[in-house]
Motif scaffolding. Structure first.
Motif, PDB file in Angstrom:
ATOM      1  N   LEU A 151       3.016   1.208   7.553  1.00  0.00           N
ATOM      2  CA  LEU A 151       2.297   1.129   8.744  1.00  0.00           C
ATOM      3  C   LEU A 151       1.124  -0.057   8.756  1.00  0.00           C
ATOM      4  N   ALA A 152       0.335   0.313   7.585  1.00  0.00           N
ATOM      5  CA  ALA A 152      -0.495  -0.743   7.739  1.00  0.00           C
ATOM      6  C   ALA A 152      -0.315  -2.033   7.477  1.00  0.00           C
ATOM      7  N   TYR A 153       0.645  -2.293   6.601  1.00  0.00           N
ATOM      8  CA  TYR A 153       1.216  -3.681   6.451  1.00  0.00           C
ATOM      9  C   TYR A 153       1.559  -4.031   7.791  1.00  0.00           C
ATOM     10  N   GLU A 154       2.428  -3.353   8.615  1.00  0.00           N
ATOM     11  CA  GLU A 154       2.836  -3.541  10.157  1.00  0.00           C
ATOM     12  C   GLU A 154       1.778  -3.940  10.924  1.00  0.00           C
ATOM     13  N   LEU A 155       0.549  -3.338  10.766  1.00  0.00           N
ATOM     14  CA  LEU A 155      -0.424  -3.483  11.954  1.00  0.00           C
ATOM     15  C   LEU A 155      -1.525  -4.465  11.276  1.00  0.00           C
ATOM     16  N   GLY A 156      -1.366  -5.147  10.132  1.00  0.00           N
ATOM     17  CA  GLY A 156      -2.319  -6.013   9.801  1.00  0.00           C
ATOM     18  C   GLY A 156      -3.509  -5.214   8.992  1.00  0.00           C
ATOM     19  N   LYS A 157      -3.366  -3.996   8.719  1.00  0.00           N
ATOM     20  CA  LYS A 157      -4.434  -3.275   8.111  1.00  0.00           C
ATOM     21  C   LYS A 157      -4.563  -3.410   6.649  1.00  0.00           C
ATOM     22  N   ASP A 158      -5.842  -2.830   6.047  1.00  0.00           N
ATOM     23  CA  ASP A 158      -5.626  -2.890   4.501  1.00  0.00           C
ATOM     24  C   ASP A 158      -5.016  -1.993   4.161  1.00  0.00           C
ATOM     25  N   PHE A 159      -3.693  -2.159   3.186  1.00  0.00           N
ATOM     26  CA  PHE A 159      -2.733  -1.431   2.733  1.00  0.00           C
ATOM     27  C   PHE A 159      -2.975  -1.369   1.137  1.00  0.00           C
ATOM     28  N   LEU A 160      -3.734  -2.359   0.628  1.00  0.00           N
ATOM     29  CA  LEU A 160      -4.072  -2.378  -0.742  1.00  0.00           C
ATOM     30  C   LEU A 160      -4.695  -1.008  -1.120  1.00  0.00           C
ATOM     31  N   SER A 161      -5.780  -0.412  -0.565  1.00  0.00           N
ATOM     32  CA  SER A 161      -6.504   0.702  -0.905  1.00  0.00           C
ATOM     33  C   SER A 161      -5.345   1.926  -0.948  1.00  0.00           C
ATOM     34  N   LEU A 162      -4.667   1.966   0.180  1.00  0.00           N
ATOM     35  CA  LEU A 162      -3.381   2.900  -0.088  1.00  0.00           C
ATOM     36  C   LEU A 162      -2.438   2.734  -1.102  1.00  0.00           C
ATOM     37  N   GLN A 163      -2.346   1.670  -1.426  1.00  0.00           N
ATOM     38  CA  GLN A 163      -1.255   1.332  -2.618  1.00  0.00           C
ATOM     39  C   GLN A 163      -1.730   1.660  -3.792  1.00  0.00           C
ATOM     40  N   GLU A 164      -3.225   1.506  -3.984  1.00  0.00           N
ATOM     41  CA  GLU A 164      -3.643   1.868  -5.090  1.00  0.00           C
ATOM     42  C   GLU A 164      -3.833   3.412  -5.520  1.00  0.00           C
ATOM     43  N   LYS A 165      -3.987   4.209  -4.138  1.00  0.00           N
ATOM     44  CA  LYS A 165      -3.982   5.677  -4.359  1.00  0.00           C
ATOM     45  C   LYS A 165      -2.668   6.024  -4.779  1.00  0.00           C
ATOM     46  N   LEU A 166      -1.673   5.516  -4.391  1.00  0.00           N
ATOM     47  CA  LEU A 166      -0.296   5.857  -4.564  1.00  0.00           C
ATOM     48  C   LEU A 166       0.171   5.589  -6.139  1.00  0.00           C
ATOM     49  N   GLU A 167      -0.353   4.394  -6.679  1.00  0.00           N
ATOM     50  CA  GLU A 167       0.001   4.062  -7.917  1.00  0.00           C
ATOM     51  C   GLU A 167      -0.901   5.034  -8.883  1.00  0.00           C
ATOM     52  N   GLU A 168      -2.101   5.379  -8.287  1.00  0.00           N
ATOM     53  CA  GLU A 168      -2.917   6.200  -9.261  1.00  0.00           C
ATOM     54  C   GLU A 168      -2.300   7.425  -9.245  1.00  0.00           C
ATOM     55  N   TRP A 169      -1.722   7.958  -8.205  1.00  0.00           N
ATOM     56  CA  TRP A 169      -0.941   9.214  -8.296  1.00  0.00           C
ATOM     57  C   TRP A 169       0.245   9.300  -9.303  1.00  0.00           C
TER      58      TRP A 169
END
Length: 328
Positions: free
Chosen positions: A288-306
């Motif tokens: 959704l963040a990618y689609e809306l042009g929002k910051d998705f990298l921080s979310l990606q980092e959380k996912l990779e960390e988990w």
């Protein structure tokens, strides 16, 4: 307001904070010393909510704070608002008689309001006598001592559909719900909350599984308002409903609304990263963040960390999890 007046007003507010802090450090009375700290804190909050709000804010606002007077006032208003306990009021204004095949029963309309202010988001549900009866049996099993003096309107062999009996039960059920809600452990119990929300949630998830996303969303938005009031001490419990709302908005091509409710769900899971909805929610939020042009990298980092902390296992998508809720 000129600059000197502004500075004077701000100085007075900060001095008030200082006086309150000094007052709060005074030695407690003998009676207070014998009470648990949490109880004393709770009592102070109830007796002096304004001072309590000011004192809490002072913990993070020092004398050299750069906040303006207006910002300080708004900060304290928000602090006080968070300290207020939400109290609910139950009303049963009307009923209707339902005849279905060979059965006939009375549906009681229950309106649930927030007290203390005008409530434009009241919740409206319907329950029949057998629903109340089942709730009473379930609560007796778990809260035998608390329910010892709670009376329940008895069934009658005849006259169940007379105006007199129906009106008596309306008043009895209203008092019954009020009494249950007044007991902390009961109002927080899953059985009590399920009584007020489960039938609507079952209908909503049935619509979701059938692809009726508009109807499902309509019901879920009604339920979530009531759930938030009933479960303020346990925000994790509303995560499935929030995620179902995300799924509906996403399938209805409302990415902005889906992202908004997704953020609410993530905030509930800040310290619950092992929750079954955490990873699927993160994956959906990244899309959704990618689609809306929002910051998705921080979310990606959380996912990779988990993922780095956990063994790789098959994880359901958010929609797959949602359609599995309330399956009989």
């Amino acid at each position: 307001m000129d600059q000197d007046s502004h500075c004077t007003a701000e100085r007075e507010l900060l001095e008030a904070v200082s006086r309150i802090t000094t007052f709060s450090t005074a030695s407690p009375s003998d009676e207070e010393q014998n009470q648990p700290k949490a109880e004393i804190s709770c009592r102070v909050r109830k007796e002096n909510p304004e001072k309590d709000g000011l004192q809490d804010s002072n913990a993070s606002l020092g004398p050299n704070s750069s906040m303006t007077t207006k910002e300080l006032q708004e900060y304290w208003r928000n602090e006080k608002r968070q300290c207020r306990q939400v109290k609910l009021l139950f009303e049963i204004p009307s009923t209707r008689i339902v005849e279905h095949h060979l059965s006939k029963y009375v549906m009681y309309k229950i309106i649930i309001l927030q007290t203390g202010s005008f409530d434009s988001n009241k919740s409206v549900i319907e329950r029949r006598y057998s629903d109340f009866e089942k709730l009473h049996r379930n609560l007796l099993e778990e809260f035998t001592e608390e329910m010892e003096d709670v009376t329940f309107p008895k069934k009658t062999l005849t006259g169940n559909f007379t105006e007199e009996i129906i009106n008596e039960r309306k008043l009895a059920f209203k008092d019954y719900l009020r009494l249950l809600y007044s007991m902390k452990y009961i109002r927080r119990s899953k059985k009590f909350i399920d009584f007020l929300t489960r039938p609507e949630l079952q209908e909503a998830y049935g619509c979701l599984r059938g692809g009726q996303y508009t109807k499902a969303l309509e019901i879920l938005l009604e339920v979530i308002r009531l759930q938030e009031r009933l479960t303020r001490g346990n925000p994790v419990s509303i995560v499935p409903t929030l995620c179902a709302i995300v799924v509906c908005h996403k399938d209805l091509e409302n990415p902005a609304s889906a992202f908004e409710y997704g953020e609410k769900a993530l905030s509930c899971l800040r310290v619950h990263t092992s929750h079954r909805y955490y990873t699927p929610l993160l994956e959906t939020m990244i899309t959704l963040a990618y689609e809306l042009g929002k910051d998705f990298l921080s979310l990606q980092e959380k996912l990779e960390e988990w993922k780095a902390k956990k063994d790789p296992v098959r994880v359901f998508t958010l929609k797959e999890l949602a359609v599995r809720e309330y399956v009989q």
